[in-house]
Scaffold this motif. Structure first.
Motif, PDB file in Angstrom:
ATOM      1  N   LYS A   1      -7.568  -7.669  -6.390  1.00 18.05           N
ATOM      2  CA  LYS A   1      -8.492  -8.747  -6.742  1.00 18.05           C
ATOM      3  C   LYS A   1      -8.392  -9.094  -8.223  1.00 18.05           C
TER       4      LYS A   1
ATOM      5  N   LYS B   1      -7.411  -1.906  -3.768  1.00 16.86           N
ATOM      6  CA  LYS B   1      -8.110  -3.126  -3.348  1.00 16.86           C
ATOM      7  C   LYS B   1      -8.736  -3.839  -4.549  1.00 16.86           C
TER       8      LYS B   1
ATOM      9  N   LYS C   1      -1.671  -9.288   1.200  1.00  7.95           N
ATOM     10  CA  LYS C   1      -2.471  -8.160   1.662  1.00  7.95           C
ATOM     11  C   LYS C   1      -1.752  -6.858   1.342  1.00  7.95           C
ATOM     12  N   VAL C   2      -2.508  -5.775   1.303  1.00  8.58           N
ATOM     13  CA  VAL C   2      -1.886  -4.472   1.009  1.00  8.58           C
ATOM     14  C   VAL C   2      -0.935  -4.054   2.123  1.00  8.58           C
TER      15      VAL C   2
ATOM     16  N   GLU D   1       0.824  -1.209   0.000  1.00 10.97           N
ATOM     17  CA  GLU D   1       0.000   0.000   0.000  1.00 10.97           C
ATOM     18  C   GLU D   1       0.859   1.261   0.000  1.00 10.97           C
TER      19      GLU D   1
END
Length: 297
Positions: free
Chosen positions: A115, A111, A122-123, A89
């Motif tokens: 996907k 996000k 995960k970010v 992120e």
């Protein structure tokens, strides 16, 4: 539209790019191919203004590329450049903001991109914890998240399995369909064939082939035949105009000296009626690449 006009780049006595003329058009993908050292990465670096041409011009809609234009350029380098100890992120938001995207919008978009590209992680994960393939997809997100008008991809599919390659291709095609100009390099001619509208082939910095992919293939004639038949290899080789016969699965690949020889092949293999397969096609890009490299050596 971006135009490269009479572009030259030398490094001392070495000619990296010689008299290049190329046009990148909205909603089109340009495949840039050539052997290692042919001038592909040098071309990308000049487009990005990392290095200056020795002579010639690069224009965007008739004007020199400005700092504002650069905000609309996405770039995926061959040498991946993520910060290993920063989170996904942190990096994506940083790159998105550099290209004029609001941080809040980028966080939401990230996000969705995770996907769409099926990133495993995960970010909040640090890049060093990701597999090579997932780190490569994260770098692709950094290049695409702000929906660039020009996308430059240097070997974007290197090291990816077929499933992840297709995911990346889908996003490149989506961006193209939304009007972006895209140029990419690849040593995999199948990938070039799948998503390129136009092709430029370089040999030692010089353009040796250029134009729509299908036109380039068709201009060399439909000199490749695949056939499944009970006809023997010796009988196929004896046909006038057949230069080689190679077993391929349950059939044969034939190379013809002239397109018309396909009629003679067809007449022979179907003389007793139905056969499971007969396909006459122009050379593949892989065939053409090998041929052009040999011609210009």
């Amino acid at each position: 539209m971006i135009q490269l006009t009479n572009l030259n780049k030398t490094f001392g006595q070495n000619i990296a790019v010689s008299n290049m003329n190329m046009t990148l058009t909205e909603g089109k993908v340009m495949g840039l191919i050539g052997q290692n050292g042919a001038g592909k990465t040098t071309t990308f670096r000049m487009l990005l203004n990392f290095i200056k041409p020795t002579s010639g011009t690069i224009t965007w809609n008739g004007q020199p590329i400005t700092q504002n234009d650069k905000q609309h350029i996405g770039f995926l380098p061959e040498e991946r450049g993520l910060y290993q100890k920063r989170t996904v992120e942190e990096q994506i938001l940083y790159f998105a903001e550099l290209h004029g995207m609001k941080r809040s919008d980028a966080r939401i978009a990230l996000k969705d991109w995770m996907k769409r590209l099926d990133v495993v992680g995960k970010v909040s994960d640090k890049v060093q914890s990701l597999s090579k393939g997932n780190a490569q997809k994260v770098q692709m997100i950094a290049s695409l998240i702000f929906e660039p008008s020009l996308l430059i991809l240097d070997e974007p599919f290197s090291g990816l399995d077929p499933v992840n390659t297709n995911l990346m291709m889908d996003e490149i095609i989506r961006l193209r369909d939304n009007g972006a100009m895209i140029i990419f390099s690849s040593h995999d001619m199948n990938n070039v064939t799948k998503i390129s509208d136009d092709l430029t082939m370089l040999k030692r910095g010089k353009i040796v082939l250029q134009g729509p992919v299908q036109n380039i293939r068709e201009q060399l004639g439909r000199t490749r035949v695949y056939v499944e038949s009970s006809t023997s290899s010796a009988a196929l080789k004896a046909i006038d105009g057949v230069t080689s016969v190679t077993p391929h699965g349950v059939g044969y690949d034939l190379i013809l000296s002239e397109e018309e020889a396909g009629h003679r092949v067809f007449d022979l293999v179907t003389k007793n009626g139905y056969i499971p397969a007969f396909s006459q096609q122009p050379p593949t890009l892989d065939d053409i690449f090998r041929q052009e490299v040999a011609i210009h050596d």
